[in-house]
Motif scaffolding. Structure first.
Motif, PDB file in Angstrom:
ATOM      1  N   ALA A 138       0.668  -1.131  -0.184  1.00 28.02           N
ATOM      2  CA  ALA A 138       0.068  -0.089  -0.109  1.00 28.02           C
ATOM      3  C   ALA A 138       0.748   1.038   0.177  1.00 28.02           C
ATOM      4  CB  ALA A 138      -0.924  -0.109   1.327  1.00 28.02           C
ATOM      5  N   SER A 179       1.065   4.116  -2.873  1.00 31.29           N
ATOM      6  CA  SER A 179       0.724   5.553  -2.466  1.00 31.29           C
ATOM      7  C   SER A 179       1.720   6.426  -3.111  1.00 31.29           C
ATOM      8  CB  SER A 179       0.788   5.622  -0.898  1.00 31.29           C
ATOM      9  OG  SER A 179      -0.455   4.966  -0.404  1.00 31.29           O
ATOM     10  N   VAL A 180       2.904   6.150  -2.836  1.00 36.10           N
ATOM     11  CA  VAL A 180       4.098   6.791  -3.657  1.00 36.10           C
ATOM     12  C   VAL A 180       3.561   6.972  -4.925  1.00 36.10           C
ATOM     13  CG1 VAL A 180       6.502   7.000  -4.151  1.00 36.10           C
ATOM     14  CG2 VAL A 180       5.766   6.517  -1.901  1.00 36.10           C
ATOM     15  N   ARG A 184      -6.855  13.077  -0.101  1.00 39.22           N
ATOM     16  CA  ARG A 184      -5.769  12.785   0.962  1.00 39.22           C
ATOM     17  C   ARG A 184      -4.405  12.914   0.360  1.00 39.22           C
ATOM     18  NH1 ARG A 184      -7.383   7.692   2.033  1.00 39.22           N
ATOM     19  NH2 ARG A 184      -5.582   6.744   0.820  1.00 39.22           N
ATOM     20  N   THR A 201      -1.334  15.787   1.177  1.00 32.28           N
ATOM     21  CA  THR A 201      -0.229  15.550   1.608  1.00 32.28           C
ATOM     22  C   THR A 201       0.852  16.295   0.841  1.00 32.28           C
ATOM     23  OG1 THR A 201      -0.872  13.047   2.119  1.00 32.28           O
ATOM     24  CG2 THR A 201       1.267  13.365   1.669  1.00 32.28           C
ATOM     25  N   HIS A 256       3.564  19.249   1.515  1.00 28.53           N
ATOM     26  CA  HIS A 256       5.025  19.122   1.387  1.00 28.53           C
ATOM     27  C   HIS A 256       5.570  20.159   0.272  1.00 28.53           C
ATOM     28  CE1 HIS A 256       4.631  15.381   3.432  1.00 28.53           C
ATOM     29  NE2 HIS A 256       5.896  15.644   3.819  1.00 28.53           N
ATOM     30  N   ARG A 289      13.392  23.539  -5.048  1.00 26.99           N
ATOM     31  CA  ARG A 289      14.414  22.794  -4.381  1.00 26.99           C
ATOM     32  C   ARG A 289      14.994  21.858  -5.224  1.00 26.99           C
ATOM     33  NH1 ARG A 289      15.810  18.602  -1.070  1.00 26.99           N
ATOM     34  NH2 ARG A 289      17.664  19.016   0.354  1.00 26.99           N
ATOM     35  N   ALA A 339      -4.901   3.813   4.591  1.00 24.17           N
ATOM     36  CA  ALA A 339      -4.635   5.161   4.139  1.00 24.17           C
ATOM     37  C   ALA A 339      -3.582   5.945   4.727  1.00 24.17           C
ATOM     38  CB  ALA A 339      -6.018   6.038   4.528  1.00 24.17           C
ATOM     39  N   ALA A 363      -0.907   4.645   6.528  1.00 29.36           N
ATOM     40  CA  ALA A 363       0.329   4.319   5.961  1.00 29.36           C
ATOM     41  C   ALA A 363       0.582   4.890   4.674  1.00 29.36           C
ATOM     42  CB  ALA A 363      -0.133   2.681   5.715  1.00 29.36           C
ATOM     43  N   GLY A 364      -0.279   4.846   3.884  1.00 27.73           N
ATOM     44  CA  GLY A 364      -0.015   5.581   2.414  1.00 27.73           C
ATOM     45  C   GLY A 364       0.678   6.970   2.461  1.00 27.73           C
ATOM     46  N   VAL A 365      -0.095   7.596   3.375  1.00 31.90           N
ATOM     47  CA  VAL A 365       0.420   9.068   3.581  1.00 31.90           C
ATOM     48  C   VAL A 365       1.859   9.110   4.129  1.00 31.90           C
ATOM     49  CG1 VAL A 365      -0.067  11.220   4.988  1.00 31.90           C
ATOM     50  CG2 VAL A 365      -1.945  10.145   3.518  1.00 31.90           C
ATOM     51  N   ARG A 366       2.014   8.154   5.043  1.00 27.63           N
ATOM     52  CA  ARG A 366       3.195   8.245   5.775  1.00 27.63           C
ATOM     53  C   ARG A 366       4.494   7.642   4.648  1.00 27.63           C
ATOM     54  NH1 ARG A 366       2.020   4.482   9.949  1.00 27.63           N
ATOM     55  NH2 ARG A 366       2.863   2.880   8.552  1.00 27.63           N
ATOM     56  N   SER A 367       4.115   6.386   3.663  1.00 30.15           N
ATOM     57  CA  SER A 367       5.013   6.484   2.728  1.00 30.15           C
ATOM     58  C   SER A 367       5.350   7.355   2.011  1.00 30.15           C
ATOM     59  CB  SER A 367       4.441   5.310   1.776  1.00 30.15           C
ATOM     60  OG  SER A 367       4.345   4.011   2.848  1.00 30.15           O
ATOM     61  N   VAL A 368       4.045   8.290   1.467  1.00 33.30           N
ATOM     62  CA  VAL A 368       4.837   9.578   0.744  1.00 33.30           C
ATOM     63  C   VAL A 368       5.610  10.402   1.331  1.00 33.30           C
ATOM     64  CG1 VAL A 368       3.812  11.441  -0.663  1.00 33.30           C
ATOM     65  CG2 VAL A 368       2.544   9.284  -0.703  1.00 33.30           C
ATOM     66  N   THR A 369       5.209  10.658   2.615  1.00 32.40           N
ATOM     67  CA  THR A 369       6.051  11.455   3.610  1.00 32.40           C
ATOM     68  C   THR A 369       7.451  11.234   3.697  1.00 32.40           C
ATOM     69  OG1 THR A 369       4.383  12.281   4.820  1.00 32.40           O
ATOM     70  CG2 THR A 369       6.252  12.788   5.864  1.00 32.40           C
ATOM     71  N   ARG A 370       7.924   9.632   3.885  1.00 34.20           N
ATOM     72  CA  ARG A 370       8.999   9.131   3.964  1.00 34.20           C
ATOM     73  C   ARG A 370       9.621   9.196   2.673  1.00 34.20           C
ATOM     74  NH1 ARG A 370       7.414   3.603   7.110  1.00 34.20           N
ATOM     75  NH2 ARG A 370       7.548   4.474   9.331  1.00 34.20           N
ATOM     76  N   ALA A 371       9.067   8.875   1.584  1.00 30.32           N
ATOM     77  CA  ALA A 371       9.563   9.060   0.192  1.00 30.32           C
ATOM     78  C   ALA A 371      10.222  10.422  -0.004  1.00 30.32           C
ATOM     79  CB  ALA A 371       8.944   8.657  -0.809  1.00 30.32           C
ATOM     80  N   LEU A 372       9.563  11.303   0.466  1.00 33.24           N
ATOM     81  CA  LEU A 372      10.226  12.945   0.373  1.00 33.24           C
ATOM     82  C   LEU A 372      11.123  13.106   1.318  1.00 33.24           C
ATOM     83  CD1 LEU A 372       6.615  14.531  -0.189  1.00 33.24           C
ATOM     84  CD2 LEU A 372       8.023  13.806  -1.986  1.00 33.24           C
ATOM     85  N   LEU A 432      14.334  11.900  -0.567  1.00 28.37           N
ATOM     86  CA  LEU A 432      14.731  12.856  -1.327  1.00 28.37           C
ATOM     87  C   LEU A 432      15.298  14.110  -0.675  1.00 28.37           C
ATOM     88  CD1 LEU A 432      12.138  12.735  -4.054  1.00 28.37           C
ATOM     89  CD2 LEU A 432      14.193  11.893  -4.267  1.00 28.37           C
ATOM     90  N   SER A 433      14.729  14.510   0.420  1.00 20.80           N
ATOM     91  CA  SER A 433      15.181  15.938   1.098  1.00 20.80           C
ATOM     92  C   SER A 433      16.505  15.682   1.609  1.00 20.80           C
ATOM     93  CB  SER A 433      14.105  16.192   2.208  1.00 20.80           C
ATOM     94  OG  SER A 433      14.386  15.330   3.529  1.00 20.80           O
ATOM     95  N   LEU A 443      11.507   1.889  -0.454  1.00 23.27           N
ATOM     96  CA  LEU A 443      11.055   3.171  -1.028  1.00 23.27           C
ATOM     97  C   LEU A 443      12.078   3.786  -1.889  1.00 23.27           C
ATOM     98  CD1 LEU A 443       9.836   4.872   2.419  1.00 23.27           C
ATOM     99  CD2 LEU A 443       8.570   4.509   0.188  1.00 23.27           C
TER     100      LEU A 443
END
Lengths: 263, 263
Positions: free
Chosen positions: A12, A16-17, A52, A56, A60, A79, B10, B12-21, B24-25, B53
């Motif tokens: 999942a 999502s990514v 959602r 997100t 960011h 950036r 859901a 987990a999905g948002v968390r994955s997007v945040t982690r992916a970014l 990159l950061s 990821l």
């Protein structure tokens, strides 16, 4: 969330990514503002999922709300814009070789890398002719057609070829043709086409290679078929091979002074 | 996967997007190549999560493997680079106003927007003085200190302030000070500091506003404190207010000719 649960939601998470990037990919040079409705229609995502993910991306700074449920590319991309542009700047020797190629051939030249099942232009130099091929850095194209693609897929194993073939209307039926392309590029050392992907457009592509001789990128020369007759083609081939040798040796990325060179 | 299961993942999905970014950061102007080990240490992610990821980001061309478990910004970022740069180009009138401000004050000027709990520079024009403030487009900074931050948070409700305060060592203890800043900017119409965030650096910031008068961005003039004495400050204030009026009216984004203006 414990580790097993975490593992359970791994798929999942990756999805999502992928979806988030799919949303961003709906923004283009021609459409720099997009509505929630357009995103919903074009991604096919459920509205709750879409909202959602958009929230997100907005958090960011990758999307920027401009009112009325409309979104533009966010300032957070600036950036990455800087990072990507500086990393993918050609090293001086390679830049010079690309310029020299364009001066000799008087046609536009570009460097392409494989990105999954697509190819992306990472450098270009334009012909000064009024009638010239224009490709922008960051522009992407398919890997299942054209000389640039043929060069880029030269060393790919069958499972990668199969993924690319799956992008075509023929599906796996495309595989024999792609294997034939691989053999041709291995044998000839280049690929050429006249009017294959676009009427009146001729393209020559040669591999850029690492020190083990594996394909890392493609160097492409493109222009009107009327300027790619047999005699000129010979000259172009010699010029593009010379440039490819320099760029293969000097690289097509700037990896930072403190960093040892790749591979 | 059915819809209820989908909803369950859901978060987990948002968390994955945040982690992916977050991954990159970790790439910066100073460090354009990063190792898997560095990513693991700095993000604190479990190795399996990280590898998954990173593979996803690589598939989408946002990371580029350069050998030896090392990664650079991927060519997929080049597309966004183009999009972001063209979207965040100042409209002609605003660009002229920014240039005029720098010519009058002889100090560097920049435009900043809020991005979550941070601020990002979206436009800048540099002073010609040898000693000058240099800020790059895409550069980000905190919202809990400095005149630019004070202007950007002017209209924020308490829950947004609380998120920003949570970024400081004081936590919620920072809130009273931030509320005081809001009141000061509302009353004075600007914020100024001398040596607050960096020794010898003086900064003046004023709001850019939409047609309802709400803050959309901050316009900032910055230079050495030795050139920000009382008499000059008066002149700078008058010039920056004049520029802010033009930029507020003309906007600080290019939204595409076919698109109605925001809000």
């Amino acid at each position: 969330m414990d580790e097993s649960h975490e593992q359970g939601s791994a798929a999942a998470g990756v999805r999502s990514v992928t979806r988030a990037l799919q949303i961003l990919s709906r923004l283009t040079d021609e459409r720099t503002v997009i509505t929630l409705r357009e995103l919903q229609d074009e991604t096919g995502l459920a509205r709750t999922t879409l909202i959602r993910l958009v929230a997100t991306l907005e958090d960011h700074g990758l999307l920027w709300a401009v009112g009325g449920n409309r979104y533009a590319p966010g300032p957070g991309l600036l950036r990455w814009a800087r990072l990507a542009s500086s990393s993918w700047e050609l090293p001086l020797e390679s830049r010079r070789a690309l310029r020299a190629l364009v001066e000799t051939a008087q046609e536009s030249a570009s460097v392409w890398v494989r990105q999954g099942v697509r190819r992306v232009c990472v450098a270009q130099e334009e012909s000064l002719h009024a009638l010239r091929t224009v490709v922008r850095v960051g522009h992407d194209g398919p890997l299942w057609a054209g000389p640039t693609a043929r060069v880029l897929i030269r060393d790919l194993p069958d499972d990668d070829l199969a993924k690319i073939a799956a992008e075509t209307p023929d599906g796996a039926g495309r595989l024999p043709l792609m294997r034939q392309w691989q053999a041709e590029v291995r044998e000839q050392g280049y690929a050429v086409s006249h009017g294959e992907r676009e009427d009146a457009l001729s393209v020559i592509a040669v591999p850029l290679v690492d020190k083990d001789g594996a394909v890392t990128a493609a160097l492409t020369l493109a222009g009107p078929t009327g300027r790619f007759g047999d005699e000129r083609l010979e000259r172009y081939l010699s010029a593009i091979r010379e440039a490819a040798e320099v760029i293969s040796a000097s690289g097509f990325m700037r990896l930072g002074a403190s960093t040892p060179s790749p591979r």
